[in-house]
Design a protein around this motif. Structure first.
Motif, PDB file in Angstrom:
ATOM      1  N   MET A   1      32.420  35.693  -0.099  1.00 51.13           N
ATOM      2  CA  MET A   1      31.648  36.919  -0.329  1.00 51.13           C
ATOM      3  C   MET A   1      32.525  37.985  -0.974  1.00 51.13           C
ATOM      4  O   MET A   1      33.672  38.187  -0.564  1.00 51.13           O
ATOM      5  CB  MET A   1      31.083  37.454   0.996  1.00 51.13           C
ATOM      6  N   SER A   2      31.983  38.635  -1.977  1.00 49.46           N
ATOM      7  CA  SER A   2      32.717  39.725  -2.623  1.00 49.46           C
ATOM      8  C   SER A   2      32.857  40.896  -1.656  1.00 49.46           C
ATOM      9  O   SER A   2      31.960  41.168  -0.844  1.00 49.46           O
ATOM     10  CB  SER A   2      31.979  40.172  -3.876  1.00 49.46           C
ATOM     11  N   ASN A   3      33.969  41.603  -1.757  1.00 45.46           N
ATOM     12  CA  ASN A   3      34.169  42.771  -0.910  1.00 45.46           C
ATOM     13  C   ASN A   3      33.135  43.855  -1.188  1.00 45.46           C
ATOM     14  O   ASN A   3      32.868  44.706  -0.334  1.00 45.46           O
ATOM     15  CB  ASN A   3      35.580  43.330  -1.124  1.00 45.46           C
ATOM     16  N   LEU A   4      32.542  43.823  -2.365  1.00 48.00           N
ATOM     17  CA  LEU A   4      31.514  44.808  -2.708  1.00 48.00           C
ATOM     18  C   LEU A   4      30.241  44.624  -1.895  1.00 48.00           C
ATOM     19  O   LEU A   4      29.414  45.540  -1.814  1.00 48.00           O
ATOM     20  CB  LEU A   4      31.184  44.716  -4.209  1.00 48.00           C
ATOM     21  N   GLU A   5      30.077  43.450  -1.293  1.00 47.42           N
ATOM     22  CA  GLU A   5      28.890  43.151  -0.496  1.00 47.42           C
ATOM     23  C   GLU A   5      29.075  43.445   0.985  1.00 47.42           C
ATOM     24  O   GLU A   5      28.165  43.227   1.786  1.00 47.42           O
ATOM     25  CB  GLU A   5      28.489  41.688  -0.688  1.00 47.42           C
ATOM     26  N   ARG A   6      30.225  43.934   1.352  1.00 49.44           N
ATOM     27  CA  ARG A   6      30.457  44.237   2.771  1.00 49.44           C
ATOM     28  C   ARG A   6      29.641  45.448   3.198  1.00 49.44           C
ATOM     29  O   ARG A   6      29.398  46.376   2.409  1.00 49.44           O
ATOM     30  CB  ARG A   6      31.955  44.466   3.020  1.00 49.44           C
ATOM     31  N   ASP A   7      29.240  45.453   4.468  1.00 50.52           N
ATOM     32  CA  ASP A   7      28.383  46.524   4.980  1.00 50.52           C
ATOM     33  C   ASP A   7      29.038  47.893   4.855  1.00 50.52           C
ATOM     34  O   ASP A   7      28.353  48.893   4.559  1.00 50.52           O
ATOM     35  CB  ASP A   7      28.025  46.259   6.446  1.00 50.52           C
ATOM     36  N   THR A   8      30.346  47.962   5.093  1.00 54.41           N
ATOM     37  CA  THR A   8      31.034  49.254   5.028  1.00 54.41           C
ATOM     38  C   THR A   8      31.020  49.806   3.605  1.00 54.41           C
ATOM     39  O   THR A   8      30.868  51.019   3.400  1.00 54.41           O
ATOM     40  CB  THR A   8      32.478  49.117   5.518  1.00 54.41           C
ATOM     41  N   VAL A   9      31.164  48.922   2.624  1.00 58.33           N
ATOM     42  CA  VAL A   9      31.131  49.354   1.221  1.00 58.33           C
ATOM     43  C   VAL A   9      29.722  49.776   0.835  1.00 58.33           C
ATOM     44  O   VAL A   9      29.522  50.784   0.138  1.00 58.33           O
ATOM     45  CB  VAL A   9      31.637  48.229   0.298  1.00 58.33           C
ATOM     46  N   LYS A  10      28.718  49.033   1.297  1.00 58.66           N
ATOM     47  CA  LYS A  10      27.324  49.404   1.025  1.00 58.66           C
ATOM     48  C   LYS A  10      27.004  50.773   1.618  1.00 58.66           C
ATOM     49  O   LYS A  10      26.223  51.538   1.048  1.00 58.66           O
ATOM     50  CB  LYS A  10      26.380  48.351   1.604  1.00 58.66           C
ATOM     51  N   ARG A  11      27.600  51.085   2.759  1.00 56.74           N
ATOM     52  CA  ARG A  11      27.356  52.380   3.394  1.00 56.74           C
ATOM     53  C   ARG A  11      27.903  53.523   2.518  1.00 56.74           C
ATOM     54  O   ARG A  11      27.270  54.578   2.397  1.00 56.74           O
ATOM     55  CB  ARG A  11      28.015  52.397   4.782  1.00 56.74           C
ATOM     56  N   VAL A  12      29.058  53.280   1.924  1.00 57.61           N
ATOM     57  CA  VAL A  12      29.638  54.294   1.036  1.00 57.61           C
ATOM     58  C   VAL A  12      28.781  54.435  -0.217  1.00 57.61           C
ATOM     59  O   VAL A  12      28.507  55.553  -0.673  1.00 57.61           O
ATOM     60  CB  VAL A  12      31.091  53.921   0.664  1.00 57.61           C
ATOM     61  N   ARG A  13      28.342  53.316  -0.779  1.00 60.16           N
ATOM     62  CA  ARG A  13      27.497  53.361  -1.983  1.00 60.16           C
ATOM     63  C   ARG A  13      26.201  54.130  -1.699  1.00 60.16           C
ATOM     64  O   ARG A  13      25.758  54.941  -2.514  1.00 60.16           O
ATOM     65  CB  ARG A  13      27.190  51.949  -2.464  1.00 60.16           C
TER      66      ARG A  13
END
Length: 209
Positions: free
Chosen positions: A1-13
């Motif tokens: 899984m790409s790090n861009l798909e992590r929940d923490t990154v999605k929260r920032v986006r």
């Protein structure tokens, strides 16, 4: 899984989009293990990479954003934040519980709860900044003014300072032999044997009572 798909990154986006800011989130190569590596991958100066550090001052958690070319000054933080108490770096599990992010990946957006924030004033000299976006290998692009706006943080030059340079010892000059002086002055060799005999023949003084 790409790090861009992590929940923490999605929260920032999501937080960026809610503020109507552009989605500038970027993933760094896995080899970028230091700020210098990240700067090289981004094609910017090391000082444009922002380090996030969490501290406690007494019972309060605070968050600092510091240029990667500087060192945070924890002893100045009570004055910067107007708080009393010892400054402590909390354990990683506490950082995760309070911010919702892992150590080294704390973002200025998407925090579990708002924290008092201080921003290194020297970041203003860079046109673009790159801050953690929920993962150690994911950042987003911003500016010093924008970082202040989205965090409601205070800008202070007391938060950090340039690292102390280790003074290197000056190179030793090669010994210069003055052959001319040696020829001009005859070499005086001590008569070690005679001196030794003379020293041995001198009686020791005995303190009279």
């Amino acid at each position: 899984m790409s790090n861009l798909e992590r929940d923490t990154v999605k929260r920032v986006r999501k937080a960026l989009l809610e503020l109507e800011l552009p989605d500038t989130i970027r993933e760094l190569p896995s080899t970028a293990r230091t700020a210098a590596d990240a700067a090289e991958a981004l094609g910017v100066e090391v000082g444009a990479v922002v380090k996030t550090k969490v501290f406690t001052i007494g019972p309060r958690y605070v968050l600092t954003f510091v240029s990667a070319e500087n060192e945070c000054q924890p002893d100045q933080l009570p004055k910067v934040f107007g708080l009393d108490g010892d400054v402590v770096s909390p354990a990683q599990d506490l950082i995760r519980a309070v911010t919702g992010f892992e150590f080294g990946a704390v973002a200025p957006l998407g925090l579990m709860a708002p924290l008092p924030i201080a921003i290194d004033g020297t970041l203003k000299k860079h046109d673009k900044l790159y801050v953690a976006a929920g993962h150690t290998h994911v950042v987003f692009e911003t500016t010093a003014d924008e970082l202040k706006t989205i965090t409601d943080g205070m800008v202070s030059y007391a938060v950090a300072k340039a690292p102390t340079k280790t003074e290197t010892s000056a190179p030793q000059k090669p010994e210069v032999k003055l052959e001319a002086n040696r020829e001009a002055e005859p070499e005086l060799k001590p008569k070690s044997k005679e001196i030794g005999q003379a020293s041995a023949s001198i009686p020791k003084r005995v303190k009279q009572t």
